[in-house]
Enzyme design. Structure first.
Site, PDB file in Angstrom:
ATOM      1  N   HIS A   1      -8.359   0.893   0.266  1.00 38.62           N
ATOM      2  CA  HIS A   1      -7.988   0.583  -0.775  1.00 38.62           C
ATOM      3  C   HIS A   1     -10.219  -0.186  -1.072  1.00 38.62           C
ATOM      4  CE1 HIS A   1      -4.166   0.330  -1.050  1.00 38.62           C
ATOM      5  NE2 HIS A   1      -4.364   0.192   0.467  1.00 38.62           N
TER       6      HIS A   1
ATOM      7  N   SER B   1       0.785  -0.812   0.242  1.00 40.82           N
ATOM      8  CA  SER B   1       0.121   0.153   0.416  1.00 40.82           C
ATOM      9  C   SER B   1       0.747   1.627  -0.143  1.00 40.82           C
ATOM     10  CB  SER B   1      -0.657   0.225   1.567  1.00 40.82           C
ATOM     11  OG  SER B   1      -1.843   1.105   0.401  1.00 40.82           O
TER      12      SER B   1
END
Length: 889
Positions: free
Chosen positions: A758, A656
């Site tokens: 996300h 990420s």
């Protein structure tokens, strides 16, 4: 009302690991600890040790700080052999240290001193352990009668008993010198001072004061009074203590004063002290005389105070009694306790003693000035243990050197602050760095000592007349402080396995006898012996006991082969012929605690990154706008440190947020641009994303997670590992699935993040980032980066702004990326705060070893394990970087 100040013009000392003021000061700055396993030569472990504190006639603490290799030159001091053997060693140690102090003051061999008006005051209790041991010779009649009676009960005959006792008497008396005309004088405490006067022909009077653990500071106060009153023109004052024997050690054990765990001072886990020994002496003059004679003045004593606890406990300190000594010292000095910025405390590390001392000092400062800034507090006992009758002067020497150098040193053996040192009302703190005195305060220090019987002594020290103010801490001092670390890396290389085993076995023979500080010296020596040989091993150890255990385990493992990889223990060995391919993992949001880790305290390169990031010291470390730049800064700091050691990776992946750092490593962004991008990303996501969202980790496969009932308001945000899946969405939906999973026996919990990353919830942030990313210039990738967006290696010409927008809303495909990274790596290292990714990687690719340096960790051990593993696997490391600036003997 103030009186004339007393100047300290000479210092002599011999304490464990320090034979001079310069060595002691370096040890204080470097945090060297002289503790070692109590040698059997001093107290035989089999005779006296028991782990049970209640066991009669036994001690439970195994550590002490002892003098090593001390020999008195009796020929130089013209001492007859019979006198030397009949005299307690405390006499000779005190004489030698007093001579060193006089020489330091410019009175070598006593020449130039006003001999008729020079006095000697020595602090001591019960002479020394040798006197107590030698008395056993005179107890032979009791032993003879006791043994004879026991043999009679066994029906031994008179002749047989007499013959046995004649032989036993010879063996019994052999270790103890015969009693002669020197024995009485050699066993008296007062003769210690008299012997100094005798050797230097001083006529001002010599005597010993006994205030138990306050003795040596009491000797300084006594000498200062004599100088002020004109009874003396020059004084030698200090203390000596050699008493690590059953009487004192077991006695302290039965009071519960010895540390059952690591000795810590002014700490939340203060649990007692470890004993020490040694001697310290000062040469004192009236300040006007010192100035008139042009003497070098280390510092001057402004005031001194002595008190008793009255009806308080004989062995328990009382805050009220300590306060009385403080009041008298500062009244005599003519300035207030609130003007003192550094206190060298008694600091035994006992729970009651530390609390009492902090209370007394804090209350005195609070009463003098409620607005006074907190003052620094530490103790030399963290370095050399409790030297009892020589403890107060050791603290005074340390404080004097601090005033002389105008540097407040960091504390040693302090980890988590005592509860009295925390909160808005705290008036004291234990410093972690070397600092100057506050510019708006004079250079003053206070020194405390407390002894059995309730006697308290406090001395206050101030800078020498006309001393200029230091503007900054010098580079050498900074390097010594920065060199502190809580673990060591022991490195070995050899031409073959047999030679490696031989060298490890050789080191193992003496490691148990080392002190904590000597383990540092050993690590430096071993690093200097490296020659690029093909068979290598590494061990990470926090202390000699740990080193002994791990080296023994390494030897045992090498019996079955030449390869060892124990990540948890930090034990590694290999004979690989080619350097390993290393892969880096960079963590994302939710990693680390935000605490100040050992890495940035230890390495300037790491500290510089954190300064450049401009991160807030407090506040919510999980908040997106704080967490994202914090985590990226931690990874950058780790990269810098690894490069300092010559370690570089062949591939990298980032989870990420960590993908940004991976792109930097790949050559797309420099450090400054990466820090700015992380800051921008964090601000955009905090502002644009819906803060009502949540995330959760589910210990199950994606298929099993889907069975729990995903809907429009919750999605899979991360494919982390075969049995680690992350959800993201509305808080209500996430909590519903977590509850369902738990009800069905599936591990599930909310993650410590501020947004539903996300997922479609953060789509506004992705759109906002599209515009902000135009502010940054991305270069082509020069190194292979495995993307957790694509799950594969990125092309050199990848559209990175598009990738970074997509990664905000798309799921993290860490499982796929980890598998690709494992294919390309022999060793994987998580670089950044925490070790979340290392655990996920272990589950995904268990055949590839993985370690984490954890830049938020309070210990340096995680980094050392990485260095040790890389070295053992064949990566040359610049080990010298571990020892630069450190005080090694």
């Amino acid at each position: 009302m103030s009186v004339e100040r007393i100047s300290i013009v000479g210092i002599g000392l011999k304490y464990p690991d320090a034979d001079s003021p310069e060595e002691l000061w370096e040890n204080v700055l470097a945090g060297r600890r002289a503790f070692r396993r109590l040698p059997d030569e001093r107290m035989n472990r089999e005779d006296y040790y028991s782990p049970d504190p209640k066991a009669p006639d036994r001690f439970y603490a195994q550590k002490a700080a002892v003098l090593r290799g001390y020999e008195f030159d009796r020929v130089k001091h013209k001492v007859a052999g019979s006198t030397f053997r009949a005299t307690d060693t405390t006499h000779w140690l005190a004489l030698e240290v007093a001579a060193a102090a006089l020489a330091d003051a410019g009175f070598a061999d006593g020449e130039g001193a006003p001999k008729a008006s020079t006095g000697v005051v020595v602090g001591n209790s019960l002479t020394g352990e040798f006197t107590r041991a030698n008395i056993m010779r005179l107890r032979w009649p009791y032993v003879r009668r006791t043994v004879a009676a026991a043999l009679a009960r066994r029906e031994w005959g008179d002749r047989e008993t007499a013959e046995f006792l004649r032989e036993l008497e010879i063996q019994y008396k052999e270790p103890f010198p015969e009693i002669n005309e020197d024995s009485l004088a050699g066993g008296l405490a007062n003769t210690i001072a008299g012997r100094v006067c005798n050797f230097f022909d001083f006529g001002g009077g010599g005597f010993t004061v006994d205030g138990a653990c306050s003795s040596s500071l009491l000797s300084v106060a006594t000498a200062a009074n004599a100088l002020v009153q004109g009874d003396l023109d020059l004084a030698v004052a200090g203390g000596v203590d050699l008493s690590i024997d059953p009487f004192e050690v077991i006695g302290f054990a039965k009071t519960g004063a010895l540390a059952e765990r690591d000795m810590k001072v002014y700490d939340a886990d203060s649990n007692g002290f470890w004993p020490g020994e040694g001697s310290g002496m000062l040469v004192l003059m009236r300040e006007s005389d010192a100035i008139g004679q042009g003497r070098r003045i280390y510092a001057s004593i402004g005031g001194w105070g002595v008190s008793s606890d009255g009806k308080g406990g004989i062995t328990r300190p009382e805050a009220g009694g300590h306060r009385l000594a403080l009041e008298r010292a500062y009244r005599r000095a003519g300035y207030g306790v609130e003007t003192v910025s550094y206190f060298e405390g008694h600091g035994t590390g006992t729970a009651l003693g530390d609390a009492t001392e902090i209370e007394a000092l804090s209350a005195a400062r609070r009463e003098a000035d409620p607005l006074a800034a907190p003052a620094a507090l530490s103790t030399v006992k963290g370095n050399i243990g409790h030297t009892k009758a020589a403890a107060g002067v050791a603290g005074l020497i340390k404080a004097t050197l601090a005033v002389h150098h105008q540097i407040i040193p960091p504390g040693t053996a302090h980890h988590e602050p005592h509860e009295s040192l925390t909160g808005a009302s705290a008036r004291m703190f234990v410093p972690r760095e070397a600092t100057l005195w506050p510019p708006d305060q004079p250079v003053r220090a206070g020194v405390s000592a407390m002894g059995f019987g309730g006697v308290n002594t406090h001395v206050t020290v101030t800078e020498a007349p006309a001393a200029g103010r230091r503007r900054e801490v010098d580079d050498r001092s900074r390097a010594l402080v920065a060199g502190r670390q809580d673990a060591e890396l022991l490195l070995f290389d050899a031409d073959d396995l047999a030679a490696l085993r031989g060298r490890i076995a050789e080191v193992l023979r003496f490691v148990p006898k080392l002190s904590f500080a000597e383990l540092t010296d050993l690590a430096g020596q071993l690093a200097g012996e490296l020659a690029g040989r093909p068979v290598r091993a590494a061990v990470v150890a926090a202390d000699p006991e740990q080193a002994e255990r791990k080296l023994a385990a390494l030897l045992a493992d090498l019996d079955s082969g030449d390869s060892v990889f124990s990540a948890g223990e930090g034990v590694f060995a290999s004979s690989r012929t080619a350097p390993p391919k290393i892969g880096y993992l960079f963590p994302g949001q939710g990693s680390g605690s935000g605490g100040e880790g050992a890495l940035r305290r230890r390495f300037a390169a790491a500290a510089e990154i954190h300064r450049a990031a401009g991160l807030p010291a407090g506040g919510d470390q999980v908040a997106t706008e704080v967490a994202q730049p914090r985590i990226v800064a931690g990874s950058l700091a780790g990269l810098r440190v690894l490069r300092e050691f010559g370690i570089e990776a062949d591939s990298a992946a980032g989870h990420s947020l960590g993908e940004l750092t991976a792109l930097h490593w790949g050559g797309a962004l420099d450090e400054r641009a990466l820090l700015e991008l992380a800051k921008v990303r964090g601000e955009v996501m905090a502002r644009m994303a819906d803060g009502a969202g949540a995330m959760a980790g589910i210990a199950a496969s994606p298929d099993r997670v889907e069975e729990l009932g995903l809907g429009e308001d919750v999605v899979i945000a991360g494919y982390n590992a075969p049995r680690q899946t992350v959800l993201s969405g509305s808080a209500e939906a996430v909590d519903r699935i977590v509850a369902r999973a738990q009800a069905e026996g599936v591990g599930a919990s909310r993650l410590r993040v501020s947004h539903a990353f996300h997922s479609p919830v953060v789509a506004p942030a992705a759109r906002a980032m599209t515009g902000r990313l135009r502010e940054f210039s991305f270069s082509r990738l020069e190194r292979p980066v495995v993307s957790t967006v694509r799950g594969d290696v990125l092309h050199a010409a990848e559209d990175l702004p598009e990738l970074l927008c997509e990664q905000i809303v798309l799921p993290v495909r860490f499982r796929e990326a980890a598998a690709r990274l494992a294919e390309r790596s022999d060793l994987v290292v998580e670089v950044g705060p925490g070790r979340v990714l290392a655990g996920l990687f272990e589950e995904t690719a268990p055949e590839t070893p993985v370690l984490a340096i954890d830049t938020d960790h309070a210990s340096l051990a995680p980094l050392l394990r990485v260095l040790g593993a890389a070295f053992a696997l064949g990566t040359p490391i610049a080990a010298a970087a571990l020892f630069s600036g450190r005080a090694a003997r």
